[in-house]
Structure formats: C-alpha cells, structure tokens
Design a protein around this motif. Structure first.
Motif, short mmCIF file in Angstrom:
data_model
loop_
_atom_site.label_atom_id
_atom_site.label_comp_id
_atom_site.label_asym_id
_atom_site.label_seq_id
_atom_site.Cartn_x
_atom_site.Cartn_y
_atom_site.Cartn_z
N PHE A 107 -63.32 -21.61 13.26
CA PHE A 107 -64.00 -21.31 12.00
C PHE A 107 -65.42 -20.80 12.24
N GLY A 108 -65.81 -20.73 13.52
CA GLY A 108 -67.14 -20.26 13.89
C GLY A 108 -68.17 -21.35 14.09
N TRP A 109 -67.77 -22.63 14.02
CA TRP A 109 -68.71 -23.74 14.13
C TRP A 109 -68.70 -24.33 15.54
N SER A 110 -69.89 -24.47 16.11
CA SER A 110 -70.05 -24.96 17.48
C SER A 110 -70.89 -26.24 17.49
N TRP A 111 -70.56 -27.12 18.41
CA TRP A 111 -71.31 -28.35 18.61
C TRP A 111 -72.25 -28.24 19.80
N ALA A 112 -72.31 -27.12 20.49
CA ALA A 112 -73.09 -26.99 21.72
C ALA A 112 -74.55 -27.41 21.53
N GLU A 113 -75.16 -26.95 20.46
CA GLU A 113 -76.56 -27.29 20.17
C GLU A 113 -76.71 -28.79 19.91
N GLY A 114 -75.82 -29.34 19.12
CA GLY A 114 -75.85 -30.78 18.85
C GLY A 114 -75.64 -31.58 20.11
N ASN A 115 -74.74 -31.13 20.95
CA ASN A 115 -74.46 -31.81 22.22
C ASN A 115 -75.71 -31.83 23.11
N ARG A 116 -76.40 -30.69 23.20
CA ARG A 116 -77.63 -30.63 24.01
C ARG A 116 -78.69 -31.60 23.52
N ASN A 117 -78.73 -31.86 22.21
CA ASN A 117 -79.76 -32.73 21.63
C ASN A 117 -79.26 -34.13 21.31
N ASN A 118 -78.08 -34.50 21.82
CA ASN A 118 -77.49 -35.82 21.55
C ASN A 118 -77.33 -36.09 20.05
N GLU A 119 -76.89 -35.07 19.33
CA GLU A 119 -76.69 -35.17 17.88
C GLU A 119 -75.22 -34.89 17.56
N ASP A 120 -74.44 -35.95 17.40
CA ASP A 120 -73.02 -35.79 17.10
C ASP A 120 -72.79 -35.07 15.76
N TRP A 121 -73.76 -35.10 14.90
CA TRP A 121 -73.64 -34.61 13.53
C TRP A 121 -74.04 -33.15 13.34
N HIS A 122 -74.62 -32.52 14.36
CA HIS A 122 -75.22 -31.18 14.20
C HIS A 122 -74.29 -30.08 14.71
N PHE A 123 -74.02 -29.10 13.83
CA PHE A 123 -73.16 -27.97 14.17
C PHE A 123 -73.81 -26.67 13.71
N ARG A 124 -73.55 -25.61 14.48
CA ARG A 124 -74.11 -24.29 14.17
C ARG A 124 -72.98 -23.29 13.98
N TYR A 125 -73.20 -22.39 13.03
CA TYR A 125 -72.22 -21.37 12.70
C TYR A 125 -72.49 -20.06 13.45
N TYR A 126 -71.42 -19.50 14.07
CA TYR A 126 -71.46 -18.21 14.75
C TYR A 126 -70.42 -17.31 14.08
N PRO A 127 -70.84 -16.39 13.22
CA PRO A 127 -69.88 -15.60 12.45
C PRO A 127 -68.91 -14.79 13.30
N GLU A 128 -69.35 -14.35 14.47
CA GLU A 128 -68.46 -13.54 15.31
C GLU A 128 -67.27 -14.34 15.85
N GLN A 129 -67.34 -15.67 15.77
CA GLN A 129 -66.24 -16.51 16.24
C GLN A 129 -65.33 -16.99 15.10
#
Length: 183
Positions: free
Chosen positions: A126-148
């Motif tokens: 759906f274009g949502w990634s946890w990579a950023e949340g994972n780097r910051n130890n945030e299980d709740w944080h997700f980022r949207y990438y429209p190309e995905q």
C-alpha cells in the motif's frame, strides 16, 4: 507541485480531532486500514498525521531535555540545534533538525500493536514503510511512499458509505463491528 492535504474523519483519531494527510497518503491509508482491521480483528487509533514544524519542535522539547553535551550517552539521545538532548520518557520523537515526514503529510503514528504488526508485514504493497520508525525505535511510526502503492488506482475508500451499505453504525471508521456486518 505540492499535493493537497485531505482531512480524515475525527473518529480515526485517539483525540477525536480531524487529522490530515497528503491526499495520496490519506487515500492509501483509507484502503489499507480497512483491510488491517478485517484481518487482525482489532480497531485502530490514529495518534498523529500532519503536524507543523512548530508542533514538531514543541513535541520534541516536551519529551527531550537539553543537556549541553556534544556527545550521545544513550541510544535514545537526539541531536538538535547543535547539541545533544536526552529523552525524558514519554514519546520518542525525531529531532526537528532532521525534519519530519509528519510535516509533509506522509507519516502516521498509529496504534495498537496488532495493527502496527499488520502494517509492518503488509503495508509495503500500500506504500507504507516502517523503516523510519524502526530506525527511531518507534513501532507506531510509518511513512508513505506513493511509488510503492500497488492499489493507488483504487482511490479513497469511503468508510461511511460502506457502513451505511451494510447497516452498521455510521461513524466513518471501519472497525470490527462493520467488519462483522460485512462478513
């Protein structure tokens, strides 16, 4: 060209406020979250969407303390404005120096953990990634990438219209009650 922001139903928010996301991210979230609820049997709460830079700084300062140090003593320490700030407890927040994807309307903070786990496993399509949340130890944080986003052509899923069609209480948020009516 900047994309427009879209208001999300207040019923999606843990604070019962209207959160906003960039239109394409909002459309994707509307489709993804209905599937996540159906597959986990768990309701969701959106803790944050779009926030201004001033809100990011205020949130950071509420959760981190100025130390004056020029080195990190703990992995929870953050650099901000040329010095290290230590985590006080509460919410872990990215440094305002890094910028926040919340400021551009492509990031969400969402709960509970079953929904988070589902997004970690399935959100990519759906274009949502946890990579950023994972780097910051945030299980709740997700980022949207429209190309995905493999379902971009589906557009916005109108939760209220679905609820009305199946005879569920209309609050514009597909939850477990709506899913039961659909099934």
């Amino acid at each position: 060209m900047a994309l427009a922001m879209k208001s999300l139903p207040a019923s999606w928010s843990n604070k019962n406020v209207v959160e906003k996301l960039r239109s394409d991210a909002a459309d994707s979230l509307s489709r993804m979250i209905a599937r996540a609820v159906a597959e986990t049997g768990e309701n969701f709460q959106l803790y944050d969407g779009l926030r201004t830079r001033a809100e990011q700084i205020a949130l950071f300062k509420a959760n981190y303390k100025y130390t004056g140090r020029k080195f990190k003593a703990k992995d929870t320490d953050r650099w901000y404005d040329g010095t290290v700030w230590s985590w006080r407890g509460g919410v872990r927040v990215a440094s305002p120096d890094l910028g926040s994807n919340h400021e551009t309307g492509v990031a969400i903070d969402i709960h509970p953990s079953k929904i988070q786990s589902w997004i970690k496993s399935n959100g990519g399509r759906f274009g949502w990634s946890w990579a950023e949340g994972n780097r910051n130890n945030e299980d709740w944080h997700f980022r949207y990438y429209p190309e995905q986003d493999q379902y971009k052509s589906e557009g916005w899923l109108d939760h209220g219209a679905v609820q009305k069609a199946v005879g569920a209480t209309v609050d514009n948020k597909i939850g477990t009650g709506t899913v039961a009516k659909i099934k």
